[in-house]
Design an enzyme around this catalytic site. Structure first.
Site, PDB file in Angstrom:
ATOM      1  N   THR A   1      46.294  38.244  31.297  1.00  0.00           N
ATOM      2  CA  THR A   1      45.996  36.976  31.964  1.00  0.00           C
ATOM      3  C   THR A   1      45.575  35.870  31.008  1.00  0.00           C
ATOM      4  OG1 THR A   1      44.308  35.946  33.392  1.00  0.00           O
ATOM      5  CG2 THR A   1      43.713  38.035  32.414  1.00  0.00           C
TER       6      THR A   1
ATOM      7  N   GLU B   1      43.162  34.102  31.514  1.00  0.00           N
ATOM      8  CA  GLU B   1      41.690  34.143  31.456  1.00  0.00           C
ATOM      9  C   GLU B   1      41.205  34.764  30.149  1.00  0.00           C
ATOM     10  OE1 GLU B   1      38.995  33.115  33.645  1.00  0.00           O
ATOM     11  OE2 GLU B   1      40.654  31.819  34.191  1.00  0.00           O
TER      12      GLU B   1
ATOM     13  N   TYR C   1      35.681  39.593  34.063  1.00  0.00           N
ATOM     14  CA  TYR C   1      37.119  39.805  34.313  1.00  0.00           C
ATOM     15  C   TYR C   1      37.924  39.587  33.028  1.00  0.00           C
ATOM     16  CZ  TYR C   1      41.880  38.793  35.934  1.00  0.00           C
ATOM     17  OH  TYR C   1      43.245  38.783  36.093  1.00  0.00           O
TER      18      TYR C   1
ATOM     19  N   LYS D   1      39.938  42.360  30.616  1.00  0.00           N
ATOM     20  CA  LYS D   1      41.384  42.229  30.394  1.00  0.00           C
ATOM     21  C   LYS D   1      41.708  42.165  28.904  1.00  0.00           C
ATOM     22  CE  LYS D   1      43.413  41.923  34.569  1.00  0.00           C
ATOM     23  NZ  LYS D   1      44.637  42.601  35.004  1.00  0.00           N
TER      24      LYS D   1
HETATM   25  P1  NAP Z   1      45.858  41.006  43.886  1.00  0.00           P
HETATM   26  O1  NAP Z   1      46.709  40.404  44.945  1.00  0.00           O
HETATM   27  O2  NAP Z   1      44.398  40.808  43.920  1.00  0.00           O
HETATM   28  O3  NAP Z   1      46.185  42.580  43.843  1.00  0.00           O
HETATM   29  C1  NAP Z   1      45.382  43.468  43.137  1.00  0.00           C
HETATM   30  C2  NAP Z   1      45.868  44.871  43.392  1.00  0.00           C
HETATM   31  O4  NAP Z   1      45.018  45.785  42.665  1.00  0.00           O
HETATM   32  C3  NAP Z   1      45.796  45.304  44.864  1.00  0.00           C
HETATM   33  O5  NAP Z   1      46.936  46.076  45.167  1.00  0.00           O
HETATM   34  C4  NAP Z   1      44.547  46.164  44.904  1.00  0.00           C
HETATM   35  O6  NAP Z   1      44.582  47.151  45.915  1.00  0.00           O
HETATM   36  C5  NAP Z   1      44.658  46.833  43.536  1.00  0.00           C
HETATM   37  N1  NAP Z   1      43.398  47.441  43.115  1.00  0.00           N
HETATM   38  C6  NAP Z   1      42.183  46.862  43.017  1.00  0.00           C
HETATM   39  N2  NAP Z   1      41.264  47.759  42.610  1.00  0.00           N
HETATM   40  C7  NAP Z   1      41.921  48.944  42.437  1.00  0.00           C
HETATM   41  C8  NAP Z   1      41.551  50.239  42.030  1.00  0.00           C
HETATM   42  N3  NAP Z   1      40.278  50.541  41.761  1.00  0.00           N
HETATM   43  N4  NAP Z   1      42.484  51.207  41.969  1.00  0.00           N
HETATM   44  C9  NAP Z   1      43.778  50.941  42.290  1.00  0.00           C
HETATM   45  N5  NAP Z   1      44.208  49.726  42.694  1.00  0.00           N
HETATM   46  C10 NAP Z   1      43.293  48.732  42.763  1.00  0.00           C
HETATM   47  O7  NAP Z   1      46.350  40.509  42.437  1.00  0.00           O
HETATM   48  P2  NAP Z   1      47.728  39.814  41.997  1.00  0.00           P
HETATM   49  O8  NAP Z   1      47.555  38.342  42.110  1.00  0.00           O
HETATM   50  O9  NAP Z   1      48.863  40.486  42.662  1.00  0.00           O
HETATM   51  O10 NAP Z   1      47.720  40.126  40.437  1.00  0.00           O
HETATM   52  C11 NAP Z   1      48.318  41.304  39.921  1.00  0.00           C
HETATM   53  C12 NAP Z   1      47.754  41.603  38.546  1.00  0.00           C
HETATM   54  O11 NAP Z   1      48.007  40.519  37.674  1.00  0.00           O
HETATM   55  C13 NAP Z   1      46.239  41.810  38.498  1.00  0.00           C
HETATM   56  O12 NAP Z   1      45.987  42.780  37.507  1.00  0.00           O
HETATM   57  C14 NAP Z   1      45.683  40.477  38.048  1.00  0.00           C
HETATM   58  O13 NAP Z   1      44.452  40.653  37.366  1.00  0.00           O
HETATM   59  C15 NAP Z   1      46.792  40.037  37.108  1.00  0.00           C
HETATM   60  N6  NAP Z   1      46.974  38.592  36.996  1.00  0.00           N
HETATM   61  C16 NAP Z   1      47.145  37.834  38.106  1.00  0.00           C
HETATM   62  C17 NAP Z   1      47.382  36.487  37.962  1.00  0.00           C
HETATM   63  C18 NAP Z   1      47.606  35.602  39.166  1.00  0.00           C
HETATM   64  O14 NAP Z   1      47.495  34.381  39.021  1.00  0.00           O
HETATM   65  N7  NAP Z   1      47.947  36.148  40.334  1.00  0.00           N
HETATM   66  C19 NAP Z   1      47.464  35.903  36.684  1.00  0.00           C
HETATM   67  C20 NAP Z   1      47.302  36.742  35.584  1.00  0.00           C
HETATM   68  C21 NAP Z   1      47.080  38.086  35.741  1.00  0.00           C
HETATM   69  P3  NAP Z   1      43.812  47.019  47.348  1.00  0.00           P
HETATM   70  O15 NAP Z   1      44.853  46.492  48.302  1.00  0.00           O
HETATM   71  O16 NAP Z   1      43.420  48.425  47.627  1.00  0.00           O
HETATM   72  O17 NAP Z   1      42.661  46.092  47.143  1.00  0.00           O
HETATM   73  O1  F7E Z   2      40.088  29.597  40.648  1.00  0.00           O
HETATM   74  C1  F7E Z   2      37.984  26.618  40.846  1.00  0.00           C
HETATM   75  C2  F7E Z   2      37.477  27.792  40.030  1.00  0.00           C
HETATM   76  O2  F7E Z   2      39.802  31.774  41.810  1.00  0.00           O
HETATM   77  C3  F7E Z   2      40.797  28.553  40.028  1.00  0.00           C
HETATM   78  C4  F7E Z   2      43.280  35.030  39.250  1.00  0.00           C
HETATM   79  O3  F7E Z   2      44.556  35.340  39.737  1.00  0.00           O
HETATM   80  O4  F7E Z   2      44.179  33.309  37.831  1.00  0.00           O
HETATM   81  C5  F7E Z   2      43.234  33.555  38.859  1.00  0.00           C
HETATM   82  O5  F7E Z   2      41.919  33.248  38.425  1.00  0.00           O
HETATM   83  C6  F7E Z   2      39.825  27.424  39.694  1.00  0.00           C
HETATM   84  C7  F7E Z   2      38.558  27.864  38.957  1.00  0.00           C
HETATM   85  O6  F7E Z   2      41.670  31.464  40.115  1.00  0.00           O
HETATM   86  C8  F7E Z   2      36.858  27.033  44.263  1.00  0.00           C
HETATM   87  O7  F7E Z   2      36.167  27.522  39.529  1.00  0.00           O
HETATM   88  C9  F7E Z   2      36.898  25.447  42.785  1.00  0.00           C
HETATM   89  O8  F7E Z   2      38.289  26.940  37.937  1.00  0.00           O
HETATM   90  O9  F7E Z   2      41.875  30.383  42.300  1.00  0.00           O
HETATM   91  P1  F7E Z   2      40.858  30.854  41.327  1.00  0.00           P
HETATM   92  P2  F7E Z   2      41.269  31.792  38.602  1.00  0.00           P
HETATM   93  O10 F7E Z   2      39.827  31.935  38.414  1.00  0.00           O
HETATM   94  O11 F7E Z   2      41.986  30.805  37.748  1.00  0.00           O
HETATM   95  C10 F7E Z   2      43.966  34.046  36.619  1.00  0.00           C
HETATM   96  C11 F7E Z   2      45.076  33.687  35.650  1.00  0.00           C
HETATM   97  C12 F7E Z   2      43.802  35.501  36.853  1.00  0.00           C
HETATM   98  O12 F7E Z   2      44.143  36.318  36.010  1.00  0.00           O
HETATM   99  C13 F7E Z   2      42.988  35.915  38.041  1.00  0.00           C
HETATM  100  O13 F7E Z   2      43.295  37.262  38.404  1.00  0.00           O
HETATM  101  O14 F7E Z   2      39.385  26.837  40.914  1.00  0.00           O
HETATM  102  N1  F7E Z   2      37.456  26.539  42.218  1.00  0.00           N
HETATM  103  N2  F7E Z   2      36.524  25.722  44.039  1.00  0.00           N
HETATM  104  C14 F7E Z   2      37.446  27.541  43.102  1.00  0.00           C
HETATM  105  N3  F7E Z   2      37.904  28.808  43.016  1.00  0.00           N
HETATM  106  C15 F7E Z   2      37.781  29.591  44.124  1.00  0.00           C
HETATM  107  N4  F7E Z   2      38.268  30.867  44.080  1.00  0.00           N
HETATM  108  N5  F7E Z   2      37.195  29.133  45.275  1.00  0.00           N
HETATM  109  C16 F7E Z   2      36.711  27.860  45.393  1.00  0.00           C
HETATM  110  O15 F7E Z   2      36.194  27.461  46.435  1.00  0.00           O
END
Ligand code: NAP
Ligand code: F7E
Length: 335
Positions: free
Chosen positions: A127, A129, A151, A155
């Site tokens: 990520t 992050e 987080y 990672k």
């Molecule tokens: P998500 O919708 O939150 O899905 C997370 C998945 O992980 C769910 O299937 C969840 O299962 C599973 N999980 C959580 N804890 C677990 C555990 N202890 N054992 C087995 N499975 C577990 O996330 P996503 O947006 O699809 O993202 C997929 C991956 O990409 C994640 O690793 C995230 O950190 C990474 N990532 C996401 C983004 C983004 O913007 N979306 C960007 C960069 C990296 P349950 O249904 O049981 O909760």
């Molecule tokens: O926050 C601000 C918050 O929680 C984005 C995950 O998929 O992308 C995701 O992480 C921004 C931050 O995503 C609210 O402070 C303001 O600056 O939607 P988010 P994230 O933290 O960028 C990365 C790439 C991952 O890897 C992660 O798994 O929005 N913000 N107000 C808020 N955020 C949330 N959640 N809720 C608010 O009310």
């Protein structure tokens, strides 16, 4: 023809849905891992449950024995690790759980691959992050990591241990470094989904107010359907490697609110600043306000990715514009 077998950890998540759809289309047999507590049949993967090429196993990344057993039984060609405690804000409240899943869980998969079948190809969901607080305008594979949350720190461990297993044991282990990617299947407590759902409900008279945290952080938002194509391509290369996947455009949270309001035709006006900043509707009623409970102990202010390497080697680039992403999210909101 022998069909490829893939295991997806995190199959019930947003990316799990899009990757399963892609792999089934490519004729894979997909083995998805769900937890006892996963909401299955969920609206995300319910459409796959009766397909003969889709199989579900119970497992949990915090239970090393379950990981080992599944990999030993399936002996897949590819493993995609999408599983994580994926909420950055929540990771400050559950740091140890987050590290157990996002860091040690990855090591457990790699150890299982090393001892069961070293030829399995492994993808780790890294990520942006991991970059955290950075001075680089565009972050690339060469940018130094400086994570700002449990987080992000977990990672970084996962990223580096994946590289270690690649180098030490010659395992085909690759990292994606994905910037934010969204869709209508995004979890409800991520900011894009929260904004789109709340503003739609406000427009339809079903909700009074949207309460947000920091409006001024910048994110590089793409569409999850585009990003899983990159994930797949990463494992089809000749050599394991690490790739930034991003759009190269950035946008503040406030700009995302404004774009969404425009798309759903909700007139809003901003005034005030800091915790007193608000947005009102055309009748002067406050429909957006700020609460410090949504601020994080540390913030990542600025993320914008340079995906030049992915463009050159994977022949991948993001196709869906931010406006089209928001429109897709709006269209899928309940009426
Ligand atoms: P998500 O919708 O939150 O899905 C997370 C998945 O992980 C769910 O299937 C969840 O299962 C599973 N999980 C959580 N804890 C677990 C555990 N202890 N054992 C087995 N499975 C577990 O996330 P996503 O947006 O699809 O993202 C997929 C991956 O990409 C994640 O690793 C995230 O950190 C990474 N990532 C996401 C983004 C983004 O913007 N979306 C960007 C960069 C990296 P349950 O249904 O049981 O909760
Ligand atoms: O926050 C601000 C918050 O929680 C984005 C995950 O998929 O992308 C995701 O992480 C921004 C931050 O995503 C609210 O402070 C303001 O600056 O939607 P988010 P994230 O933290 O960028 C990365 C790439 C991952 O890897 C992660 O798994 O929005 N913000 N107000 C808020 N955020 C949330 N959640 N809720 C608010 O009310």
């Amino acid at each position: 023809m022998i069909r490829k077998k893939a295991i997806i950890f995190g199959v019930t998540g947003q990316d799990g849905y899009y990757l399963t759809k892609l792999l089934l289309k490519k004729n894979y047999i997909v083995h998805g891992i769900k937890r006892r507590s996963s909401s299955v049949p969920t609206n995300r993967i319910s459409s796959f449950l009766n397909q003969k090429n889709f199989k579900i196993h119970y497992g949990d990344l915090t239970d090393t024995s379950s990981i080992y057993n599944i990999i030993k039984i399936v002996k897949p060609d590819e493993i995609y690790n999408l599983a994580a405690q994926s909420h950055v804000g929540v990771s400050f409240y559950t740091p140890i759980f987050t590290a157990n899943v996002n860091a040690i869980g990855v090591l457990a998969i790699l150890e299982a691959i090393r001892t069961i079948k070293k030829e399995i190809k492994f993808y780790q969901a890294g990520t942006s992050e991991m970059f955290g607080k950075t001075k680089e305008k565009f972050q690339s594979e060469k940018t130094v990591f400086n994570p700002q949350s449990p987080y992000g720190a977990a990672k970084v461990f996962a990223h580096q241990i994946t590289q270690n297993y690649r180098d030490a044991y010659k395992i085909f282990a690759s990292n994606g470094i994905l910037f934010n990617h969204e869709s209508h299947l995004r979890g409800d407590n991520f900011v894009t989904k929260k904004i789109v759902s709340s503003l739609t409900r406000i427009k339809n008279g079903k909700q009074k107010k949207l309460v947000l945290g920091n409006l001024y952080s910048k994110r590089d938002w793409g569409h999850a359907a585009d990003y899983v194509e990159a994930i797949y391509k990463i494992l089809q290369q000749k050599k394991p490697d690490d790739f930034v996947i991003a759009t190269g455009r950035d946008c503040t949270i406030k700009e995302f609110v404004n774009k969404t309001a425009k798309i759903i035709n909700l007139g809003i006006k901003w005034r005030g600043n800091g915790l007193n900043e608000i947005a009102t509707d055309k009748n002067g009623k406050t429909i957006i306000s700020i609460d410090k409970k949504y601020f994080r102990p540390l913030e990542v202010d600025y993320l914008k990715g340079n995906a030049a390497k992915a463009k050159k080697i994977l022949k991948w680039k993001s196709k869906i514009s931010l406006e089209d992403l928001i429109k897709e999210m709006v269209q899928n909101e309940p009426k």
